[in-house]
Design an enzyme around this catalytic site. Sequence first.
Site, PDB file in Angstrom:
ATOM      1  N   THR A  43     -47.738  62.118  49.852  1.00 38.22           N
ATOM      2  CA  THR A  43     -46.339  62.016  50.304  1.00 38.22           C
ATOM      3  C   THR A  43     -45.883  63.270  51.049  1.00 38.22           C
ATOM      4  O   THR A  43     -45.214  63.177  52.073  1.00 38.22           O
ATOM      5  CB  THR A  43     -45.418  61.803  49.071  1.00 38.22           C
ATOM      6  OG1 THR A  43     -45.889  60.651  48.355  1.00 38.22           O
ATOM      7  CG2 THR A  43     -43.980  61.604  49.480  1.00 38.22           C
ATOM      8  N   TYR A  79     -35.946  50.470  49.583  1.00 37.63           N
ATOM      9  CA  TYR A  79     -36.151  51.659  48.733  1.00 37.63           C
ATOM     10  C   TYR A  79     -35.428  51.513  47.394  1.00 37.63           C
ATOM     11  O   TYR A  79     -34.968  52.502  46.830  1.00 37.63           O
ATOM     12  CB  TYR A  79     -35.700  52.917  49.480  1.00 37.63           C
ATOM     13  CG  TYR A  79     -36.759  53.470  50.418  1.00 37.63           C
ATOM     14  CD1 TYR A  79     -38.068  53.705  49.976  1.00 37.63           C
ATOM     15  CD2 TYR A  79     -36.467  53.780  51.740  1.00 37.63           C
ATOM     16  CE1 TYR A  79     -39.042  54.217  50.824  1.00 37.63           C
ATOM     17  CE2 TYR A  79     -37.443  54.291  52.600  1.00 37.63           C
ATOM     18  CZ  TYR A  79     -38.721  54.509  52.130  1.00 37.63           C
ATOM     19  OH  TYR A  79     -39.692  55.025  52.970  1.00 37.63           O
ATOM     20  N   HIS A 123     -44.696  54.578  55.755  1.00 36.47           N
ATOM     21  CA  HIS A 123     -44.541  54.027  54.405  1.00 36.47           C
ATOM     22  C   HIS A 123     -45.707  53.084  54.167  1.00 36.47           C
ATOM     23  O   HIS A 123     -46.108  52.358  55.075  1.00 36.47           O
ATOM     24  CB  HIS A 123     -43.238  53.228  54.275  1.00 36.47           C
ATOM     25  CG  HIS A 123     -43.238  52.344  53.060  1.00 36.47           C
ATOM     26  ND1 HIS A 123     -42.922  52.808  51.811  1.00 36.47           N
ATOM     27  CD2 HIS A 123     -43.579  51.035  52.897  1.00 36.47           C
ATOM     28  CE1 HIS A 123     -43.046  51.821  50.932  1.00 36.47           C
ATOM     29  NE2 HIS A 123     -43.442  50.739  51.573  1.00 36.47           N
ATOM     30  N   GLU A 169     -42.679  43.733  48.966  1.00 35.58           N
ATOM     31  CA  GLU A 169     -42.323  44.316  50.259  1.00 35.58           C
ATOM     32  C   GLU A 169     -42.748  43.429  51.429  1.00 35.58           C
ATOM     33  O   GLU A 169     -42.012  43.296  52.412  1.00 35.58           O
ATOM     34  CB  GLU A 169     -42.952  45.708  50.389  1.00 35.58           C
ATOM     35  CG  GLU A 169     -42.309  46.707  49.437  1.00 35.58           C
ATOM     36  CD  GLU A 169     -42.977  48.074  49.431  1.00 35.58           C
ATOM     37  OE1 GLU A 169     -42.491  48.957  48.698  1.00 35.58           O
ATOM     38  OE2 GLU A 169     -43.977  48.279  50.148  1.00 35.58           O
ATOM     39  N   ASN A 182     -42.492  61.985  56.918  1.00 35.43           N
ATOM     40  CA  ASN A 182     -43.936  61.815  56.709  1.00 35.43           C
ATOM     41  C   ASN A 182     -44.520  60.596  57.408  1.00 35.43           C
ATOM     42  O   ASN A 182     -45.557  60.078  56.993  1.00 35.43           O
ATOM     43  CB  ASN A 182     -44.246  61.817  55.208  1.00 35.43           C
ATOM     44  CG  ASN A 182     -43.412  60.799  54.444  1.00 35.43           C
ATOM     45  OD1 ASN A 182     -42.724  59.985  55.058  1.00 35.43           O
ATOM     46  ND2 ASN A 182     -43.496  60.828  53.127  1.00 35.43           N
ATOM     47  N   ARG A 234     -50.796  61.686  57.518  1.00 41.43           N
ATOM     48  CA  ARG A 234     -49.769  62.697  57.223  1.00 41.43           C
ATOM     49  C   ARG A 234     -50.329  64.117  57.347  1.00 41.43           C
ATOM     50  O   ARG A 234     -49.627  65.035  57.771  1.00 41.43           O
ATOM     51  CB  ARG A 234     -49.187  62.459  55.827  1.00 41.43           C
ATOM     52  CG  ARG A 234     -48.264  61.236  55.762  1.00 41.43           C
ATOM     53  CD  ARG A 234     -47.979  60.822  54.342  1.00 41.43           C
ATOM     54  NE  ARG A 234     -46.946  59.783  54.231  1.00 41.43           N
ATOM     55  CZ  ARG A 234     -46.666  59.137  53.109  1.00 41.43           C
ATOM     56  NH1 ARG A 234     -47.336  59.406  51.991  1.00 41.43           N
ATOM     57  NH2 ARG A 234     -45.725  58.211  53.083  1.00 41.43           N
ATOM     58  N   ARG A 292     -53.269  53.649  51.488  1.00 42.16           N
ATOM     59  CA  ARG A 292     -52.667  54.874  50.918  1.00 42.16           C
ATOM     60  C   ARG A 292     -53.599  56.065  51.144  1.00 42.16           C
ATOM     61  O   ARG A 292     -53.151  57.177  51.390  1.00 42.16           O
ATOM     62  CB  ARG A 292     -52.391  54.701  49.418  1.00 42.16           C
ATOM     63  CG  ARG A 292     -51.363  53.647  49.073  1.00 42.16           C
ATOM     64  CD  ARG A 292     -49.935  54.081  49.211  1.00 42.16           C
ATOM     65  NE  ARG A 292     -49.535  55.112  48.279  1.00 42.16           N
ATOM     66  CZ  ARG A 292     -48.272  55.527  48.144  1.00 42.16           C
ATOM     67  NH1 ARG A 292     -47.310  54.994  48.886  1.00 42.16           N
ATOM     68  NH2 ARG A 292     -47.964  56.470  47.303  1.00 42.16           N
ATOM     69  N   LYS A 296     -42.467  54.952  60.462  1.00 44.14           N
ATOM     70  CA  LYS A 296     -41.075  55.367  60.325  1.00 44.14           C
ATOM     71  C   LYS A 296     -40.539  55.911  61.656  1.00 44.14           C
ATOM     72  O   LYS A 296     -41.323  56.182  62.591  1.00 44.14           O
ATOM     73  CB  LYS A 296     -40.983  56.430  59.217  1.00 44.14           C
ATOM     74  CG  LYS A 296     -41.324  55.885  57.811  1.00 44.14           C
ATOM     75  CD  LYS A 296     -41.253  56.989  56.767  1.00 44.14           C
ATOM     76  CE  LYS A 296     -41.549  56.486  55.370  1.00 44.14           C
ATOM     77  NZ  LYS A 296     -41.589  57.581  54.370  1.00 44.14           N
ATOM     78  N   PHE A 322     -32.325  62.354  46.418  1.00 43.60           N
ATOM     79  CA  PHE A 322     -32.679  62.422  47.845  1.00 43.60           C
ATOM     80  C   PHE A 322     -32.405  61.115  48.581  1.00 43.60           C
ATOM     81  O   PHE A 322     -32.670  61.003  49.770  1.00 43.60           O
ATOM     82  CB  PHE A 322     -34.145  62.853  48.029  1.00 43.60           C
ATOM     83  CG  PHE A 322     -35.167  61.898  47.443  1.00 43.60           C
ATOM     84  CD1 PHE A 322     -35.590  60.780  48.143  1.00 43.60           C
ATOM     85  CD2 PHE A 322     -35.722  62.139  46.192  1.00 43.60           C
ATOM     86  CE1 PHE A 322     -36.539  59.909  47.621  1.00 43.60           C
ATOM     87  CE2 PHE A 322     -36.674  61.275  45.651  1.00 43.60           C
ATOM     88  CZ  PHE A 322     -37.070  60.157  46.376  1.00 43.60           C
TER      89      PHE A 322
HETATM   90  P1  ATP Z   1     -43.389  55.749  50.987  1.00 44.95           P
HETATM   91  O1  ATP Z   1     -42.736  54.989  49.837  1.00 44.95           O
HETATM   92  O2  ATP Z   1     -42.438  56.017  52.127  1.00 44.95           O
HETATM   93  O3  ATP Z   1     -44.692  55.146  51.396  1.00 44.95           O
HETATM   94  P2  ATP Z   1     -44.483  57.557  49.131  1.00 44.95           P
HETATM   95  O4  ATP Z   1     -44.807  56.328  48.335  1.00 44.95           O
HETATM   96  O5  ATP Z   1     -45.607  58.479  49.467  1.00 44.95           O
HETATM   97  O6  ATP Z   1     -43.770  57.197  50.479  1.00 44.95           O
HETATM   98  P3  ATP Z   1     -42.147  57.880  47.481  1.00 44.95           P
HETATM   99  O7  ATP Z   1     -42.181  58.694  46.240  1.00 44.95           O
HETATM  100  O8  ATP Z   1     -42.148  56.391  47.352  1.00 44.95           O
HETATM  101  O9  ATP Z   1     -43.335  58.395  48.417  1.00 44.95           O
HETATM  102  O10 ATP Z   1     -40.858  58.339  48.312  1.00 44.95           O
HETATM  103  C1  ATP Z   1     -40.358  57.551  49.368  1.00 44.95           C
HETATM  104  C2  ATP Z   1     -40.001  58.458  50.534  1.00 44.95           C
HETATM  105  O11 ATP Z   1     -38.874  59.246  50.167  1.00 44.95           O
HETATM  106  C3  ATP Z   1     -41.074  59.474  50.908  1.00 44.95           C
HETATM  107  O12 ATP Z   1     -42.020  58.954  51.794  1.00 44.95           O
HETATM  108  C4  ATP Z   1     -40.252  60.566  51.551  1.00 44.95           C
HETATM  109  O13 ATP Z   1     -39.935  60.248  52.887  1.00 44.95           O
HETATM  110  C5  ATP Z   1     -38.971  60.554  50.720  1.00 44.95           C
HETATM  111  N1  ATP Z   1     -38.983  61.492  49.595  1.00 44.95           N
HETATM  112  C6  ATP Z   1     -39.626  61.358  48.409  1.00 44.95           C
HETATM  113  N2  ATP Z   1     -39.387  62.397  47.589  1.00 44.95           N
HETATM  114  C7  ATP Z   1     -38.536  63.216  48.251  1.00 44.95           C
HETATM  115  C8  ATP Z   1     -37.882  64.447  47.947  1.00 44.95           C
HETATM  116  N3  ATP Z   1     -38.029  65.078  46.772  1.00 44.95           N
HETATM  117  N4  ATP Z   1     -37.093  65.011  48.902  1.00 44.95           N
HETATM  118  C9  ATP Z   1     -36.904  64.404  50.072  1.00 44.95           C
HETATM  119  N5  ATP Z   1     -37.466  63.227  50.428  1.00 44.95           N
HETATM  120  C10 ATP Z   1     -38.281  62.629  49.540  1.00 44.95           C
HETATM  121 MG    MG Z   2     -43.383  54.808  47.875  1.00 44.38          MG
END
Ligand code: ATP
Ligand code: MG
Length: 159
Positions: free
Chosen positions: A92, A50, A126, A137, A123, A103, A86, A10, A58
């Site tokens: 996350t 997304y 992705h 994806e 973080n 992370r 992962r 990212k 968010f």
């Molecule tokens: P990614 O999809 O980016 O690999 P992830 O699968 O660990 O991350 P997801 O739940 O898919 O997490 O959320 C996507 C992204 O949205 C997160 O990586 C983070 O950057 C952001 N995010 C998720 N939850 C929140 C929240 N409550 N507040 C702010 N940002 C959030």
């Molecule tokens: Mg995700």
Amino acid sequence: MIQRTLILLKPDAVKRGLIGTVITRFEQAGLKVAGMKMVWVDSEFSRKHYEPHVEKGFYSSLEEFITEGPVVAMVVEGVSSIEVVRKIVGSTEPKEALPGTIRGDFAHHSYNYADTNNKAIMNLIHASDAPETAKKEVALWFSDKELHSYKVNNENHTF
Ligand code: ATP
Ligand code: MG
């Protein structure tokens, strides 16, 4: 079972000069890079990538975060690579991510801080979270011509 999965470095990872360090983690695990490029995502593409999060509170912060600079997109290949990547990436929320994960080692941001300040969780990475999402994806980010099948030197030891 050998799988392909999508990884994004990212904008925070790119701007902090962590591209090499992060890619090394995946190479060191014996994963094979099948495709890689740098992309500056726009709002429309962010909504596609997304899609499951678009309706969430968010999302606007997340879109702002993912479009604030270029990302490095890559597809890696390996045995159970979706799960393994992962694991290497970590939880996350960087605050909770274990040391030894990307992370956990290179970020520290929390949900609480992000939500209080209307920011996305910064973080670094992705990574696709399941076989169906990985397939979707990889196809969204890469054409067939951009993905390569080849043998690596350590094929006999890692696959
Ligand atoms: P990614 O999809 O980016 O690999 P992830 O699968 O660990 O991350 P997801 O739940 O898919 O997490 O959320 C996507 C992204 O949205 C997160 O990586 C983070 O950057 C952001 N995010 C998720 N939850 C929140 C929240 N409550 N507040 C702010 N940002 C959030
Ligand atoms: Mg995700």
